[in-house]
Design an enzyme around this catalytic site. Sequence first.
Site, PDB file in Angstrom:
ATOM      1  CG  ASP A  33      -2.157  -1.046   1.278  1.00 52.18           C
ATOM      2  OD1 ASP A  33      -1.793  -1.986   0.592  1.00 52.18           O
ATOM      3  OD2 ASP A  33      -3.202  -1.118   1.974  1.00 52.18           O
ATOM      4  CB  CYS A  73      -3.387  -7.422  -1.560  1.00 51.94           C
ATOM      5  SG  CYS A  73      -3.247  -5.839   0.181  1.00 51.94           S
ATOM      6  CG  HIS A 125      -3.859 -11.115   1.453  1.00 48.53           C
ATOM      7  ND1 HIS A 125      -4.218 -10.257   1.849  1.00 48.53           N
ATOM      8  CD2 HIS A 125      -4.781 -11.840   1.500  1.00 48.53           C
ATOM      9  CE1 HIS A 125      -4.890 -10.013   2.044  1.00 48.53           C
ATOM     10  NE2 HIS A 125      -5.748 -10.501   2.244  1.00 48.53           N
ATOM     11  CB  SER A 158      -3.308  -7.184   5.184  1.00 49.97           C
ATOM     12  OG  SER A 158      -3.715  -7.085   3.832  1.00 49.97           O
ATOM     13  CG  HIS A 244      -1.673  -2.843   4.333  1.00 50.80           C
ATOM     14  ND1 HIS A 244      -2.343  -3.307   5.950  1.00 50.80           N
ATOM     15  CD2 HIS A 244      -2.351  -3.291   3.381  1.00 50.80           C
ATOM     16  CE1 HIS A 244      -3.817  -3.328   5.153  1.00 50.80           C
ATOM     17  NE2 HIS A 244      -3.618  -3.580   3.905  1.00 50.80           N
TER      18      HIS A 244
HETATM   19 CA    CA Z   1      -1.555  -3.815  -0.511  1.00 47.88          CA
END
Ligand code: CA
Length: 480
Positions: A33, A73, A125, A158, A244
């Site tokens: 992010d 993500c 993820h 995350s 993030h």
């Molecule tokens: Ca991300």
Amino acid sequence: MLVTLLALAPLTRAMRTAHAADKPNIVILLADDMGYGDPHCFNAESKCRTPHLDSLAAAGMRFTDAHAAGSTCIPSRYGLVTGRYPFRCENFNPSKAALIENGRATIASVLRDRGYHTAMVGKWHLGFEGGVDFDYSKPLRGGPHDHGFEYFFGQHASLDIPPYFYIENDHAVAAPTNKIEANNSEGWTKIQGAFWRAGGIAPGFVMEEVLPTYTRKAVEYIEQRSRVDDDRPFFLYLAITAPHTPWLPTEKFRGTSAGNLYGDWVAQVDDAFGQVLAALDRAGVADNTLVLFSSDNGPVWYPADVEKYGHSSTGPLRGMKGDVWEGGHRMPFIARWPGHIKPGSTSGKLICFTDVLATFADLTGATLPDNGGEDSFTFLPELLGQSAGDKPQRQDLLLGHGSNGLFLRRGDWKLIPFLGSGGFTRPSRIKPKPGEPGGQLYNLAKDLGETTNTYAEHADIVKELTTRTTAIVNGTRTRP
Ligand SMILES: [Ca+2]
């Protein structure tokens, strides 16, 4: 037969090593992010301090038209790891299942098969078999360790998504038997600041220690590979969980950005990457290592934050995380390989995270299978300042997935077949009023900030790009 196979095994290993001995190590530094406008080397007006990324750019090549494979993500990482557009993936919920099917080529499996030692540290993820219904007494299948990474230390998703626990290779280091309450920060929206969701957490798992832990693990891995009696080059994919949420700068960085917590957090991210780069220097391998840096998607940074802190996290780009606009998916992207990539250079070539796989294959002499890297095009010639010759090159870019819809980039043009951001910027979707165009068409060469919708003026281009979108969707691949 068994005897024959056993006799051949060491030879195969030796042959692989011989293939790989003249190949560079590869390190991917992936932020989570971080916006296009956060690193100073991509935005002279940035209020974030990023001296290590700036040095990396000064020693390598900056890409100004590089795109994540999505503006969140999961699609972004799917494209990076597999070289395939995420919209082609049918099961797309990592809380329910592993996203990558067994045997699919990944950036790690391709390098492993060419004689590399492969490791991943950080955020996966891309799901595990069974989703988040983990059975902590059993091996966790379908993760990095089953997709080409010989070593893995990290987490499933995350750092604001429970359960919170570390995974080493294919097992939980400790099961998340404790509970943690949700957290938010005063003065920020619900999805900014030190935000995390309530859920299970492993004993000894401390939110503030996650970034320092991944940094240390990456440094230790580099040190260990430089000591071990094994001449295989290494591949390290470091996917940190910052900037993030939760934004949790440690004391050294707290309050260093004039009250902007996010700026403090980005400064710590830069410092973390600086430690990894320093480890390459100390180990004496920096000159023989290709380093790629990028971020997986745009920032959670609203117009009100730009106003308040005088910092545009996306630089000149419109939008934010999740959006179809450039701020969602155009990423800061740097490549450094001393003696091979021209220092301080800039490339405006259109590249996508899906292209990393073919680039690694090109670099190591691997041949991609037909059912792998379907949307992957090498950008190695661009890195080396060479002609691409007969190597197929990316012609366009089809991004988007699920609710944020598909949108096509081709040449200077970008077609978004609906109105709205498609993502976190409100409104996500706008129903056209009578007489209004039903979509958005921008000329990015003239209008990088996507301020002037030319959809109504260019019916021919809308038609051409719509036809191309349909062709890509109806096919199974764009790589010839
Ligand atoms: Ca991300």
